[in-house]
Motif scaffolding. Sequence first.
Motif, short mmCIF file in Angstrom:
data_model
loop_
_atom_site.label_atom_id
_atom_site.label_comp_id
_atom_site.label_asym_id
_atom_site.label_seq_id
_atom_site.Cartn_x
_atom_site.Cartn_y
_atom_site.Cartn_z
N ILE A 1 -5.59 -50.22 -27.90
CA ILE A 1 -4.61 -49.65 -28.12
C ILE A 1 -4.01 -50.31 -26.63
O ILE A 1 -2.49 -51.88 -28.00
CB ILE A 1 -3.96 -48.80 -28.02
CG1 ILE A 1 -4.81 -47.75 -29.06
CG2 ILE A 1 -2.42 -48.30 -28.10
CD1 ILE A 1 -4.51 -46.51 -29.28
N LEU B 1 -7.98 -48.55 -35.65
CA LEU B 1 -6.96 -47.34 -34.61
C LEU B 1 -5.47 -48.13 -34.35
O LEU B 1 -4.71 -47.45 -34.31
CB LEU B 1 -7.95 -47.77 -32.91
CG LEU B 1 -8.78 -46.90 -32.57
CD1 LEU B 1 -9.29 -47.29 -31.32
CD2 LEU B 1 -8.47 -45.33 -32.78
N LEU B 2 -5.41 -49.52 -34.37
CA LEU B 2 -4.02 -50.03 -34.25
C LEU B 2 -3.46 -49.78 -35.57
O LEU B 2 -2.14 -49.61 -35.19
CB LEU B 2 -3.93 -51.72 -33.65
CG LEU B 2 -5.38 -51.82 -33.07
CD1 LEU B 2 -5.00 -53.66 -32.42
CD2 LEU B 2 -4.53 -51.45 -31.91
N VAL C 1 -1.29 -46.34 -35.04
CA VAL C 1 -0.09 -46.77 -34.37
C VAL C 1 0.71 -46.96 -35.05
O VAL C 1 1.60 -46.83 -34.79
CB VAL C 1 -1.09 -47.63 -32.59
CG1 VAL C 1 -0.20 -47.59 -31.68
CG2 VAL C 1 -2.58 -46.28 -31.64
#
Length: 354
Positions: free
Chosen positions: A240, A198-199, A202
């Motif tokens: 996040i 996820l990071l 992003v």
Amino acid sequence: MDPLHNAMSCCLYPQERLREESILPFSAFLTDNFGRRHSYLRMSLTEKCNLRCQYCMPEDGVKLTPRSQLLSTSEVLTLARLFVQEGVEKIRLTGGEPLIRPDVLDIIAELRKLEGLKTIAVTTNGMNLARLLPKLKDAGLNLINISLDSLVPAKFEFIVRRKGFHKVIEGIDKAIEMGYNPVKVNCVVMRGLNEDELLDFVALTEKKPLEVRFIEYMPFDGNKWNFKKMVSYQEMLDHIRQQWPNLEKLQTGQTETAKTFKVPGFKGQVGFITSMSDHFCGSCNRLRITADGNLKVCLFGNSEVSLRDVLRSGASNEELLQIIGAAVGRKKKQHAGMFSISQMKNRPMILIGG
């Protein structure tokens, strides 16, 4: 009114007469019993795909519909024309993989001629995108969504059961280079598979005009959906925010499916498609036509009506509209919820067209 004008108005095409008499400012045929106006049509161009994504297609593949039973180019365009005349402003071409359909450029070029159609979009796996994009843009393509579920090449191959990671990255870079902004990147998040990235996704939005959209894992036939594999929007957001506590929520249009956020100073943004944990049925403005010509008024509903059969029976536009209107009128207030959906019979995603 002078006699000539009177005579001409009697000879209007049926759908124009209908529109003139009763369905301004928005088509009654595309408005459901809850007042939702369906101005967005998703049309699947093919059931075929050059990938075999785990969440989309059963491992042993799917039985493809014989070609003669799929919509022809002229049938695709006839239906598109009718929906646009009734108020559809956005058409998204899906699949399968829409860019493997040989006449995709012709279809886009013809759609571009439709008065009232503001946006032509494509959802693609990106495998053929870099090569085709200049021609797609010339034909009139406005928006691109590219599926990418991992930034680790080996993991990408495991998820899609094929090679081609670098082709997808090349397609994303080409779309940015050609001025598409934002370029939307769709990522289906699955626990134990890619939620640890996820990071990294992003971080991609720092320097590039991307909108990375995290999609909650959804149940369809053959994808072995399991509640434990689903990572909810709230869990993703909390994770996040640990890295970027100043993540800010952006205002979105009423019919947008994604909840969008931005890290201040980043060029791009992130979105969440929360179909499972926080549905957005109340503002849904989408209808879907499958590659074999069935109208689906809800992605998760298993009721379908064949527009192909009606078309091929020689029905008039007026008759087609009555059938479309009846289907839209049966649309439920909201889908059944994730536990019921996982028990329901529905097509595999590959045969719906997303």
